[in-house]
Motif scaffolding. Structure first.
Motif, mmCIF file in Angstrom:
data_model
loop_
_atom_site.group_PDB
_atom_site.id
_atom_site.type_symbol
_atom_site.label_atom_id
_atom_site.label_comp_id
_atom_site.label_asym_id
_atom_site.label_seq_id
_atom_site.Cartn_x
_atom_site.Cartn_y
_atom_site.Cartn_z
ATOM 1 N N UNK A 178 0.814 -1.210 0.000
ATOM 2 C CA UNK A 178 0.000 0.000 0.000
ATOM 3 C C UNK A 178 0.846 1.258 0.000
ATOM 4 N N UNK A 179 1.925 1.258 0.775
ATOM 5 C CA UNK A 179 2.809 2.425 0.811
ATOM 6 C C UNK A 179 3.543 2.617 -0.511
ATOM 7 N N UNK A 180 3.920 1.520 -1.145
ATOM 8 C CA UNK A 180 4.563 1.633 -2.459
ATOM 9 C C UNK A 180 3.601 2.215 -3.491
ATOM 10 N N UNK A 181 2.330 1.826 -3.411
ATOM 11 C CA UNK A 181 1.344 2.434 -4.308
ATOM 12 C C UNK A 181 1.244 3.933 -4.062
ATOM 13 N N UNK A 182 1.365 4.342 -2.779
ATOM 14 C CA UNK A 182 1.278 5.766 -2.454
ATOM 15 C C UNK A 182 2.443 6.559 -3.041
ATOM 16 N N UNK A 183 3.570 5.903 -3.305
ATOM 17 C CA UNK A 183 4.705 6.622 -3.903
ATOM 18 C C UNK A 183 4.433 7.011 -5.358
ATOM 19 N N UNK A 184 3.336 6.516 -5.917
ATOM 20 C CA UNK A 184 2.985 6.817 -7.310
ATOM 21 C C UNK A 184 1.831 7.812 -7.415
ATOM 22 N N UNK A 185 1.398 8.395 -6.291
ATOM 23 C CA UNK A 185 0.252 9.304 -6.317
ATOM 24 C C UNK A 185 0.550 10.531 -7.185
ATOM 25 N N UNK A 186 -0.360 10.877 -8.095
ATOM 26 C CA UNK A 186 -0.149 12.053 -8.960
ATOM 27 C C UNK A 186 -0.678 13.321 -8.299
ATOM 28 N N UNK A 187 -0.465 14.449 -8.943
ATOM 29 C CA UNK A 187 -0.973 15.724 -8.421
ATOM 30 C C UNK A 187 -2.467 15.892 -8.664
ATOM 31 N N UNK A 188 -3.024 15.163 -9.616
ATOM 32 C CA UNK A 188 -4.464 15.238 -9.902
ATOM 33 C C UNK A 188 -5.053 13.832 -9.818
ATOM 34 N N UNK A 189 -5.151 13.263 -8.609
ATOM 35 C CA UNK A 189 -5.526 11.849 -8.477
ATOM 36 C C UNK A 189 -7.000 11.584 -8.749
ATOM 37 N N UNK A 190 -7.250 10.384 -9.243
ATOM 38 C CA UNK A 190 -8.599 9.819 -9.263
ATOM 39 C C UNK A 190 -8.727 8.970 -7.996
ATOM 40 N N UNK A 191 -9.671 9.312 -7.137
ATOM 41 C CA UNK A 191 -9.730 8.693 -5.819
ATOM 42 C C UNK A 191 -9.816 7.171 -5.905
#
Length: 456
Positions: A326-339
């Motif tokens: 889950x934390x690794x997925x969070x490292x890919x969060x963009x500036x305009x996320x789709x929830x």
């Protein structure tokens, strides 16, 4: 009470802007509304846990609840920043007393493995979901009422908890003060932990080159003196043989690494929602609900069923692997996320993994051959958890801020720079969770159930 103590830190964090405006607190002093509580809380955990064994866990628990409730009422009434910071310190002292012995009470009440699994599942839920619930409640209360109510809400809960504790928790006589009241050791441990907590929270904004770092050295010296005292004292506060228990020591190290990764994530993702994704405080609070729900489902349903069958090591490795993913997925969060696409999978994995990990790591940290030492084990486990989350918050937020500042000085735009800072922090958190999973696999025995002996 366990849930309320965990919630208290995050609920107050959300209310800080309102507190600052109302009491006209300087930005440089605002953090001490949190820090004063942290110092009082961290410093008493070890001593409080041992006092529970000596004079009775029920006595220490009720005293802590009473102190926490009274200080909460005074915090709500605070008319100046000095009064609020002082009452927050005493609120932390009361919380530390109650929190340090709470797990010991649970362990001694529930000795049958399946019952204990259900009870620890509830404790794990309180710890894993409390921070998320605090952010939601803080946002709602601050928006709909006033900051005073983030403290007042503790008062009726504390009164009910005290009444139930008097009625429902069996009286335990304790071993007596002569069995282990090492006054010098207690003074060294308490002073060392309080100075350590001060150093951690003060170094964050000022840096390791500041004079505050010297306080950290003083803390290490005091804690080193405490260890020497325990090796030579006739009746030590903590027998060193206690810490040579491989499962207990490994469980506490894993506890530090786990809280250092999961607790900061909850705070940083809430900041990401507001500062990068553009959510309102209330929207950000409710966006964290899936994390709390996933944690509740796994800790209350899966953990009790799986604990007796597979043991803590397997559950820790599985849960920490889910947290890491889950934390690794969070490292890919963009500036305009789709929830639903970018955010939901990450927080759901962290929540589900935390719901399994927290009760499993508590069970491992409480592996004592004699439940007369359950209070001491509870205090040590509480200390390791708070050391982990305090150090993790400071380390990860400092790393995120420093990386963001570097990018801004190089010409990056503010929002992308903030996002990259958060993603770096999430990567560090993932590395800590992965290290905890590796330790669980290598250090812990395959199946090491808690002792089911009862105190004499």
């Amino acid at each position: 009470m366990q849930t309320m103590i965990v919630i208290d830190v995050s609920i107050v964090t959300v209310a800080l802007p309102s507190i600052q405006r109302d009491l006209d607190i300087d930005q440089s002093r605002l953090s001490w509304v949190i820090n004063a509580y942290t110092i009082g809380f961290d410093g008493l955990l070890l001593l409080a846990g041992r006092l529970g064994d000596l004079i009775g866990r029920k006595t220490v628990f009720i005293a802590g609840v009473a102190a926490f409730t009274g200080a909460s009422a005074l915090s709500g009434l605070a008319w100046s920043q000095e009064v609020l910071i002082a009452t927050r310190f005493f609120q932390g002292v009361g919380a530390g007393l109650a929190y340090a012995v709470a797990i010991g009470v649970v362990i001694t009440l529930f000795t049958e493995p399946r019952e204990r699994g259900r009870a620890l599942g509830l404790v794990g839920f309180a710890q894993a979901a409390g921070a998320s619930a605090g952010i939601v409640l803080g946002g709602v209360i601050s928006h709909a009422m006033s900051w005073h109510w983030v403290f007042y809400v503790n008062v009726p809960i504390g009164i009910v908890a005290s009444a139930l504790a008097v009625r429902l928790i069996p009286r335990d006589r304790g071993l007596g003060l002569r069995a282990g009241l090492d006054v010098a050791g207690a003074a060294l441990a308490t002073a060392g932990l309080m100075l350590g907590a001060y150093a951690v929270v003060a170094v964050g904004p000022h840096g390791w080159n500041s004079p505050h770092a010297l306080v950290g050295l003083a803390s290490l010296a005091l804690l080193g003196g405490f260890v020497l005292r325990q090796a030579t004292a006739r009746v030590p506060l903590i027998p060193l043989a206690f810490l040579r228990n491989r499962t207990l020591a490994g469980g506490n190290i894993i506890h530090i690494l786990t809280t250092a990764s999961t607790v900061p994530f909850t705070i940083l993702i809430a900041l990401y929602f507001q500062q990068v994704a553009g959510y309102s405080p209330v929207d950000a609070a409710f966006s964290l609900m899936p994390l709390a729900i996933a944690s509740a489902l796994t800790s209350l349903t899966l953990y009790p069923r799986l604990a007796a069958r597979f043991g803590s090591r397997s559950l820790l490795v599985t849960g920490l692997t889910a947290v890491t993913c889950g934390l690794l997925l969070a490292t890919r969060l963009p500036t305009d996320p789709l929830y639903a696409v970018d955010i939901l999978p990450a927080i759901t994995l962290v929540g589900a993994g935390s719901g399994i990990v927290m009760p499993a790591v508590i069970a491992t940290s409480m592996t004592v051959p004699d439940l007369r030492d359950a209070g001491l084990a509870s205090g040590v486990a509480a200390t390791s958890g708070t050391v982990g989350d305090t150090a993790g918050i400071v380390t990860l937020t400092t790393a995120a801020a420093a990386h963001t500042a570097t990018l801004l000085s190089g010409g990056s735009q503010p929002v992308p720079a903030l996002n990259d800072g958060f993603r770096l922090a999430f990567g560090i958190a993932a590395a800590l969770a992965a290290l905890a999973a590796a330790m669980a696999s290598l250090v812990l025995r395959r199946h090491a159930p808690l002792s089911t002996s009862v105190p004499r």
